[in-house]
Write a protein that holds these residues in place. Structure first.
Motif, short mmCIF file in Angstrom:
data_model
loop_
_atom_site.label_atom_id
_atom_site.label_comp_id
_atom_site.label_asym_id
_atom_site.label_seq_id
_atom_site.Cartn_x
_atom_site.Cartn_y
_atom_site.Cartn_z
N VAL A 55 48.63 80.08 51.58
CA VAL A 55 47.38 80.58 51.03
C VAL A 55 46.63 81.47 52.04
N LEU A 56 46.95 81.27 53.34
CA LEU A 56 46.28 82.03 54.40
C LEU A 56 47.21 82.13 55.60
N PHE A 83 47.68 81.10 63.01
CA PHE A 83 47.98 79.88 62.25
C PHE A 83 48.17 80.26 60.79
N ASP A 84 48.70 79.33 60.01
CA ASP A 84 48.77 79.56 58.57
C ASP A 84 48.44 78.26 57.84
N MET A 85 48.18 78.39 56.53
CA MET A 85 47.80 77.26 55.70
C MET A 85 48.63 77.22 54.44
N ASP A 86 49.06 76.02 54.08
CA ASP A 86 49.74 75.83 52.80
C ASP A 86 48.72 75.68 51.69
N GLY A 106 35.10 87.70 56.04
CA GLY A 106 34.73 89.12 56.06
C GLY A 106 33.36 89.42 56.58
N ILE A 107 32.66 88.41 57.13
CA ILE A 107 31.34 88.66 57.69
C ILE A 107 31.45 89.42 59.01
N ASN A 108 32.37 88.99 59.86
CA ASN A 108 32.64 89.70 61.12
C ASN A 108 33.91 90.53 60.93
N LYS A 109 33.73 91.85 60.92
CA LYS A 109 34.86 92.75 60.68
C LYS A 109 35.39 93.40 61.95
N ASP A 110 34.80 93.06 63.08
CA ASP A 110 35.22 93.67 64.34
C ASP A 110 36.31 92.80 64.97
N TYR A 111 37.55 93.04 64.54
CA TYR A 111 38.65 92.24 65.07
C TYR A 111 39.93 93.04 65.11
N GLN A 112 40.87 92.55 65.90
CA GLN A 112 42.23 93.05 65.94
C GLN A 112 43.15 91.93 65.49
N GLY A 113 44.28 92.29 64.90
CA GLY A 113 45.19 91.28 64.38
C GLY A 113 45.20 91.34 62.86
N GLU A 114 45.78 90.34 62.25
CA GLU A 114 45.95 90.35 60.79
C GLU A 114 45.40 89.07 60.17
N ILE A 115 44.68 89.23 59.07
CA ILE A 115 44.23 88.11 58.25
C ILE A 115 44.76 88.36 56.84
N TRP A 116 45.77 87.60 56.44
CA TRP A 116 46.35 87.75 55.10
C TRP A 116 45.92 86.58 54.24
N GLN A 117 45.42 86.90 53.04
CA GLN A 117 44.96 85.86 52.13
C GLN A 117 45.55 86.09 50.75
N LYS A 118 46.15 85.08 50.20
CA LYS A 118 46.83 85.20 48.91
C LYS A 118 45.86 85.49 47.78
N TYR A 119 44.67 84.88 47.83
CA TYR A 119 43.74 84.99 46.72
C TYR A 119 42.47 85.79 47.06
N GLY A 120 42.49 86.55 48.11
CA GLY A 120 41.27 87.26 48.49
C GLY A 120 40.36 86.36 49.31
N ARG A 121 39.16 86.83 49.54
CA ARG A 121 38.25 86.10 50.42
C ARG A 121 37.84 84.75 49.84
N PRO A 122 37.79 83.74 50.69
CA PRO A 122 37.38 82.41 50.23
C PRO A 122 35.86 82.31 50.11
N MET A 123 35.40 81.23 49.53
CA MET A 123 33.98 80.92 49.49
C MET A 123 33.64 80.01 50.67
N MET A 124 32.36 80.02 51.05
CA MET A 124 31.96 79.31 52.26
C MET A 124 30.75 78.43 52.00
N VAL A 125 30.78 77.23 52.58
CA VAL A 125 29.64 76.32 52.58
C VAL A 125 29.14 76.25 54.00
N PHE A 126 27.87 76.60 54.20
CA PHE A 126 27.32 76.67 55.55
C PHE A 126 26.73 75.33 55.99
N GLN A 127 26.43 75.27 57.26
CA GLN A 127 25.97 74.03 57.88
C GLN A 127 24.62 73.55 57.37
#
Length: 257
Positions: free
Chosen positions: A11-12, A44-47, A71-92
Motif C-alpha cells: 500500500v506504501l 520502508f514499505d507497508m502491506d 504531501g504537507i512537506n514537499k521538499d524531499y529527495q527520494g520516492e514515495i509511492w502510494q497505491k491509493y493516493g495520499r492518506p488521511m491524517m489524524v493529528f495529535q
C-alpha cells in the motif's frame, strides 16, 4: 507438500527519502536561508491491512516523515509511492484540529462536500455522517454541538471520523492519544483497533510511548535523529532489540530490564 502463501499487496513504499526544511533563524545581515536536513535515507514499505508503528523520542523525525507522506512537506529527495493516493491524517491535538466555529455535523460533512472524485447529494452526505457517528461510537445528538462542548476524547473521535469519511485505505495517526488521559487513551486505542479489524484499513501509528505501540502494531520502525535505527515485527523487536537506542527506549518504558 509445499504450501505457498499469497504475498500481500503493498500500500506504501518509501525509498531513499531525504527531507529538508528551511532554517528560519537567519543570522543578522545574512541573506542565506539554509536548508536543514531532517530525514536521512529512510526506506520502508507497508502491506495492505498492516499497522506500522513509528517510534522514537520527540524530534526524531516521526512527524516529519508523516508530513512528507501526506504531501504537507514537499521538499524531499527520494520516492514515495502510494497505491491509493495520499492518506488521511489524524493529528495529535484534538483541541486545535477542529474549527471551533462549526458544528460537528458540518465538520464531518465537509470532506464530502469538497470531494473531487464523487459528487455527494445532501441525503448521501447525511447518511454517511450517521454511519461514521456509529463507527466512532458517538450519539447523533452531538452533531449539533460545537467542539468546545465535547470532551477531549470525543473530539479525537470526531477527528478520526473526519479522516474516515471518504473511506481511505491508509490512515496516519500522529500521536493520537498523547494529549489524552490514560483512561481515554485506552478507549481511543480500542476504537482504532476495532476500525482496523472491521475495515482492514492500513495504519501508520506514530508514538513515543512504546507501551502504546505494542498494543496496536504489526511492525515497528524506531527512529533517532532522522535515521531509521531498527525495523522489524513488533514482537521480535521488543523481545530481541538489536539497536542500543531501542534497548534504551524499552528500558526507559519499563518494558525490559
Amino acid at each position: 507438500m509445499v504450501s505457498y502463501q499469497m504475498e500481500k499487496e503493498k500500500v506504501l513504499r518509501v525509498t531513499g527519502l531525504n527531507v529538508f526544511y528551511k532554517n528560519r533563524k537567519r543570522k543578522l545581515f545574512s541573506r542565506k536561508n539554509k536548508k536543514i536536513q531532517a530525514l536521512f535515507d529512510v526506506s520502508f514499505d507497508m502491506d495492505e491491512g498492516e499497522v506500522l508503528a513509528i517510534a522514537g523520542e520527540s524530534g526524531c523525525g516521526k512527524s516529519t516523515l508523516a508530513r512528507a507522506i501526506v504531501g504537507i512537506n514537499k521538499d524531499y529527495q527520494g520516492e514515495i509511492w502510494q497505491k491509493y493516493g495520499r492518506p488521511m491524517m489524524v493529528f495529535q491535538d484534538p483541541y486545535n484540529s477542529l474549527n471551533p466555529a462549526k458544528r460537528i455535523g458540518w465538520l464531518l460533512e465537509e470532506p464530502l462536500k469538497v470531494d473531487k472524485e464523487r459528487k455527494w447529494t445532501s441525503e448521501e452526505r447525511r447518511k454517511r455522517v450517521e454511519e461514521i457517528m456509529q463507527e466512532i461510537e458517538l450519539p447523533l445528538s452531538m452533531l449539533d454541538r460545537y467542539p468546545s462542548q465535547l470532551s477531549g476524547g470525543q473530539r479525537q473521535r470526531v477527528c478520526i471520523g473526519i479522516a474516515l469519511m471518504r473511506e481511505p485505505k491508509l490512515l496516519i495517526a500522529d500521536e493520537p492519544v498523547s494529549a489524552l488521559d490514560v483512561t481515554i487513551q485506552a478507549q481511543i486505542m480500542e476504537l482504532l483497533n476495532n476500525l482496523h479489524r472491521k475495515h482492514g484499513i492500513s495504519i501508520i501509528f506514530i508514538s513515543h510511548d512504546l507501551r502504546v505501540v505494542y498494543q496496536i502494531s504489526d511492525h515497528v520502525m524506531v527512529m533517532k535523529n532522522g535515521h531509521v535505527v531498527e525495523y522489524g515485527a513488533t514482537r521480535d523487536v521488543y523481545r530481541n532489540p538489536q539497536a542500543d537506542y531501542t534497548i534504551q527506549l524499552l528500558k526507559a518504558a519499563g518494558i525490559t530490564k
